[in-house]
Design a protein around this motif. Structure first.
Motif, PDB file in Angstrom:
ATOM      1  N   ASP A 178      50.161  40.872  33.527  1.00  8.95           N
ATOM      2  CA  ASP A 178      50.675  40.085  34.655  1.00  8.95           C
ATOM      3  C   ASP A 178      50.789  40.908  35.928  1.00  8.95           C
ATOM      4  OD1 ASP A 178      50.840  37.805  33.168  1.00  8.95           O
ATOM      5  OD2 ASP A 178      52.934  38.078  32.610  1.00  8.95           O
ATOM      6  N   ARG A 179      51.205  42.165  35.816  1.00  7.00           N
ATOM      7  CA  ARG A 179      51.393  42.967  37.012  1.00  7.00           C
ATOM      8  C   ARG A 179      50.062  43.362  37.660  1.00  7.00           C
ATOM      9  NH1 ARG A 179      50.371  47.483  34.259  1.00  7.00           N
ATOM     10  NH2 ARG A 179      51.660  48.375  32.686  1.00  7.00           N
ATOM     11  N   SER A 180      48.981  43.304  36.931  1.00  7.36           N
ATOM     12  CA  SER A 180      47.694  43.694  37.509  1.00  7.36           C
ATOM     13  C   SER A 180      46.770  42.506  37.755  1.00  7.36           C
ATOM     14  CB  SER A 180      47.007  44.701  36.594  1.00  7.36           C
ATOM     15  OG  SER A 180      46.687  44.093  35.372  1.00  7.36           O
ATOM     16  N   VAL A 181      47.289  41.290  37.596  1.00  6.58           N
ATOM     17  CA  VAL A 181      46.462  40.108  37.826  1.00  6.58           C
ATOM     18  C   VAL A 181      45.983  40.053  39.278  1.00  6.58           C
ATOM     19  CG1 VAL A 181      46.494  37.590  37.930  1.00  6.58           C
ATOM     20  CG2 VAL A 181      47.442  38.756  35.954  1.00  6.58           C
ATOM     21  N   ALA A 182      46.868  40.358  40.206  1.00  9.86           N
ATOM     22  CA  ALA A 182      46.497  40.305  41.625  1.00  9.86           C
ATOM     23  C   ALA A 182      45.404  41.319  41.948  1.00  9.86           C
ATOM     24  CB  ALA A 182      47.718  40.552  42.497  1.00  9.86           C
ATOM     25  N   SER A 183      45.529  42.535  41.420  1.00  7.56           N
ATOM     26  CA  SER A 183      44.500  43.541  41.697  1.00  7.56           C
ATOM     27  C   SER A 183      43.189  43.177  41.011  1.00  7.56           C
ATOM     28  CB  SER A 183      44.963  44.931  41.264  1.00  7.56           C
ATOM     29  OG  SER A 183      45.122  44.986  39.865  1.00  7.56           O
ATOM     30  N   PHE A 184      43.255  42.565  39.839  1.00  3.61           N
ATOM     31  CA  PHE A 184      42.055  42.114  39.138  1.00  3.61           C
ATOM     32  C   PHE A 184      41.342  41.037  39.947  1.00  3.61           C
ATOM     33  CE2 PHE A 184      40.042  39.147  36.132  1.00  3.61           C
ATOM     34  CZ  PHE A 184      39.156  40.012  35.503  1.00  3.61           C
TER      35      PHE A 184
END
Length: 185
Positions: free
Chosen positions: A118-124
């Protein structure tokens, strides 16, 4: 990057010379042939103002000289020098499209295992968006499909400057021709 006014002057001179050469070869041209002649002459003039120093200019010249009918015109505009060699593709055996399909298939098979947290969804999502826009930019820039990221940005900036000069010159010609029609002397 060069001074925009010198680019405009050189483009106008080469463009008008190219149109004259093309029209002297064919006396009775249809509307479609005229449109093609104007576009081809503009592309070649724009590419030749860069003195074949950029990849996009080499790609435009190579694309124009592919067609047998355009080859003679290309040689007239650019001189008798042979067209530049095409930029080699990447060293892999398979095409870019195959590589993308292969990556997509691999990603689909493994997405359940490698789903981003969840914390890296935006960067993905941001990374995928940048990749998508980079592919789109490579498809818009002549010869762009063979460039890396840094070269792509530099070539795009140079291409934009040349397109801007081309548009401004054409706009001035339209304005001048309208004035001549309205105020005949």
């Amino acid at each position: 990057m060069r001074n925009i006014n010198s680019v405009k002057r050189e483009f106008l001179k080469k463009w008008m010379w190219g149109i004259r050469k093309y029209s002297s070869q064919k006396k009775n041209m249809s509307l479609l042939e005229r449109k093609k002649a104007i576009k081809l002459s503009a592309d070649l003039a724009m590419a030749s103002t860069r003195n074949k120093t950029t990849r996009w200019s080499k790609a435009l010249i190579a694309n124009a000289s592919k067609d047998g009918n355009n080859k003679v015109h290309t040689e007239h505009v650019l001189g008798s020098s042979p067209p530049p060699r095409r930029v080699r593709k990447s060293s892999t055996n398979y095409s870019h499209g195959t590589r993308i399909r292969s990556c997509r298939n691999t990603w689909r098979r493994n997405r359940a295992v490698h789903r981003p947290k969840d914390r890296s969804v935006a960067s993905f999502i941001a990374k995928k968006l940048v990749q998508k826009r980079t592919r789109r930019l490579k498809s818009l820039l002549p010869g762009g499909e063979f460039m890396d990221g840094v070269s792509l940005v530099e070539e795009t900036l140079d291409y934009i400057q040349s397109l801007k000069a081309q548009v401004e010159v054409m706009r001035c010609l339209v304005t001048a021709s309208e004035l001549m029609i309205l105020n005949p002397s």
